[in-house]
Motif scaffolding. Structure first.
Motif, short mmCIF file in Angstrom:
data_model
loop_
_atom_site.label_atom_id
_atom_site.label_comp_id
_atom_site.label_asym_id
_atom_site.label_seq_id
_atom_site.Cartn_x
_atom_site.Cartn_y
_atom_site.Cartn_z
N ALA A 70 0.62 -1.42 -0.15
CA ALA A 70 -0.07 -0.13 -0.05
C ALA A 70 1.02 1.22 0.02
O ALA A 70 0.45 2.16 -0.80
N VAL A 71 1.81 1.00 0.80
CA VAL A 71 2.93 2.61 0.98
C VAL A 71 3.50 2.48 -0.29
O VAL A 71 3.62 3.73 -0.93
N ALA A 72 4.32 1.54 -0.71
CA ALA A 72 5.07 1.70 -1.97
C ALA A 72 4.44 2.01 -3.25
O ALA A 72 4.88 2.64 -4.22
N LEU A 73 3.36 1.43 -3.43
CA LEU A 73 2.60 1.59 -4.46
C LEU A 73 1.55 2.89 -4.59
O LEU A 73 0.82 3.19 -5.72
N GLY A 74 1.22 3.22 -3.33
CA GLY A 74 0.16 4.51 -3.20
C GLY A 74 -1.24 3.91 -3.29
O GLY A 74 -2.07 4.70 -3.88
N PHE A 75 -1.38 2.51 -3.00
CA PHE A 75 -2.79 2.24 -3.09
C PHE A 75 -3.43 2.32 -1.53
O PHE A 75 -2.54 2.23 -0.55
N SER A 76 -4.68 2.37 -1.50
CA SER A 76 -5.36 2.05 -0.31
C SER A 76 -5.23 0.71 -0.01
O SER A 76 -4.95 -0.20 -0.58
N LEU A 77 -5.49 0.45 1.43
CA LEU A 77 -5.22 -0.87 1.99
C LEU A 77 -6.41 -1.78 1.41
O LEU A 77 -6.25 -2.93 1.18
N PRO A 78 -7.84 -1.35 1.42
CA PRO A 78 -8.85 -2.25 0.72
C PRO A 78 -8.48 -2.72 -0.67
O PRO A 78 -8.60 -3.58 -0.90
N THR A 79 -7.86 -1.58 -1.40
CA THR A 79 -7.57 -2.30 -2.75
C THR A 79 -6.50 -3.16 -2.89
O THR A 79 -6.41 -4.24 -3.35
N VAL A 80 -5.42 -2.86 -1.95
CA VAL A 80 -4.43 -4.15 -1.76
C VAL A 80 -5.03 -5.13 -1.26
O VAL A 80 -4.71 -6.50 -1.95
N PHE A 81 -5.87 -5.36 -0.27
CA PHE A 81 -6.33 -6.58 0.19
C PHE A 81 -7.18 -7.33 -0.71
O PHE A 81 -7.08 -8.31 -1.07
N GLN A 82 -8.26 -6.54 -1.56
CA GLN A 82 -8.89 -7.02 -2.61
C GLN A 82 -8.04 -7.72 -3.78
O GLN A 82 -8.22 -9.01 -4.12
#
Length: 383
Positions: free
Chosen positions: A34-46
């Protein structure tokens, strides 16, 4: 409809970025993604959940506790996917299997002299099929095959899909489709020097020059992690640069090319039936072989110095001769001192770390890269 398609493509690109990041860093956490790619945690989790359901990503333990809930370690699942790499030479083929984590699982050579005939291409297809089956890569197997990468010595015009010329194979203007005609899998085809450079340099993403010293001398230029091919796909044809005006005849028709002084055949012409035999006789101190080797190193040093002046970056020596060079690097550096008075540190010069098969490995890695780039939003792979 346009908005829906756009959302699907964004989701697909997010998934690709996650897979590429995990591959590059081997083991990561969802929070790190999430931090490295600038994604939200929900986006990463999904996306991670979907990749785990596909069997591509798995959890491999936990990170140490920092006071809260321990983060799960994510990695690409071993055995999920692999690619085959085939190096075509005038005498044989080298076959490798490389998994998605770029781990070499298999390397074999098979005698198969090249001919531009349907019979040869049919035999090539049969050999690839047999080697895949032998290594358990079948339609019913658990490991997916991303495809087959093919390495060919010569100049490949990707716009026309042609092997424009190959002095090693003795052909010109051959469709690259011939090489895959009897291989019923996704495929890509690239020049052998580019494949070798890609195998060695892809993970480092830096600028360097690869000089392949085989039946002919070829090269590849990596700039910021990408192969520079030139306007006509002829970049890095170092073997056909003149090092001795009016000198020995080259296979290209000119005189004095580096190829006439630094190909592997220059060494085997001195009474040695194989390169290994040449170096065996060199080690015994036979004068004829010592003289031949000194001349070889002199011209090699001249070209290395020229490349260093032109590109000012690391230089990697590979190919058939490259794998024998490690014991002679100090000797090569002595020759280099006469041509490059400003470089007192020769750490920029190294030898291909793969003792054999780097071209086939690079071809497989090209195929794996394409596989990841073609990930669908709902399933891996695809074209």
């Amino acid at each position: 409809m346009r908005t829906t398609n756009s959302n699907i493509e964004i989701k697909r690109q997010n998934k690709i970025k996650i897979v590429q990041y995990i591959l590059k860093h081997e083991k990561v956490s969802r929070q790190e993604l999430a931090v490295a790619l600038g994604f939200s945690l929900p986006t990463v989790f999904q996306n991670v959940t979907e990749l785990m359901e596909l069997g591509m990503v798995c959890e491999a333990g936990e990170y140490g506790s920092t006071g809260g809930r321990k983060a799960k370690v994510l990695k690409i699942k071993e055995g999920f996917c692999c690619a085959a790499g085939i190096e075509i030479t005038k005498d044989d083929i080298c076959f490798v299997l490389v998994d998605l984590n770029q781990k070499l699982d298999c390397i074999e050579r098979k005698v198969l002299p090249y001919e531009n005939t349907q019979e040869y291409y049919s035999k090539l297809g049969e050999a690839v099929g047999e080697l895949l089956k032998k290594n358990g890569i079948t339609a019913k197997g658990t490991t997916q095959l991303a495809g087959v990468g093919i390495s060919v010595p010569g100049i490949i015009d990707h716009d026309l899909g042609m092997l424009r010329e190959s002095y090693e194979l003795g052909v010109e203007n051959v469709s690259i489709r011939h090489f895959s005609k009897y291989i019923p899998h996704e495929f890509c085809c690239e020049s052998s020097a580019n494949c070798s450079a890609y195998a060695v340099l892809n993970a480092e993403q830096k600028s360097a020059v690869y000089l392949s010293l085989s039946d002919t001398v070829r090269g590849a230029v990596f700039i910021d992690g990408k192969v520079y091919k030139g306007d006509n796909f002829r970049a890095a044809e170092f073997g056909h640069m003149i090092v001795q005006p009016g000198g020995r005849s080259c296979c290209c028709g000119k005189k004095g090319c580096l190829n006439a002084y630094c190909s592997s055949e220059v060494l085997t012409e001195h009474g040695a039936y194989a390169l290994e035999q040449f170096f065996d006789r060199l080690e015994t101190g036979e004068p004829e072989y010592k003289e031949c080797w000194e001349e070889y190193l002199e011209y090699l040093a001249m070209q290395v110095a020229n490349i260093r002046r032109a590109f000012d970056c690391d230089i990697i020596l590979g190919g058939k001769v490259g794998r024998h060079l490690i014991p002679y690097m100090a000797q090569l550096e002595e020759h280099l001192q006469a041509y490059n008075m400003t470089d007192f540190d020769f750490s920029y010069l190294s030898v291909d770390p793969y003792q054999q098969g780097s071209s086939a490995i690079g071809a497989a890695c090209y195929m794996l890269e394409r596989y990841v780039e073609n990930l669908h939003s709902g399933q891996p792979g695809g074209s």
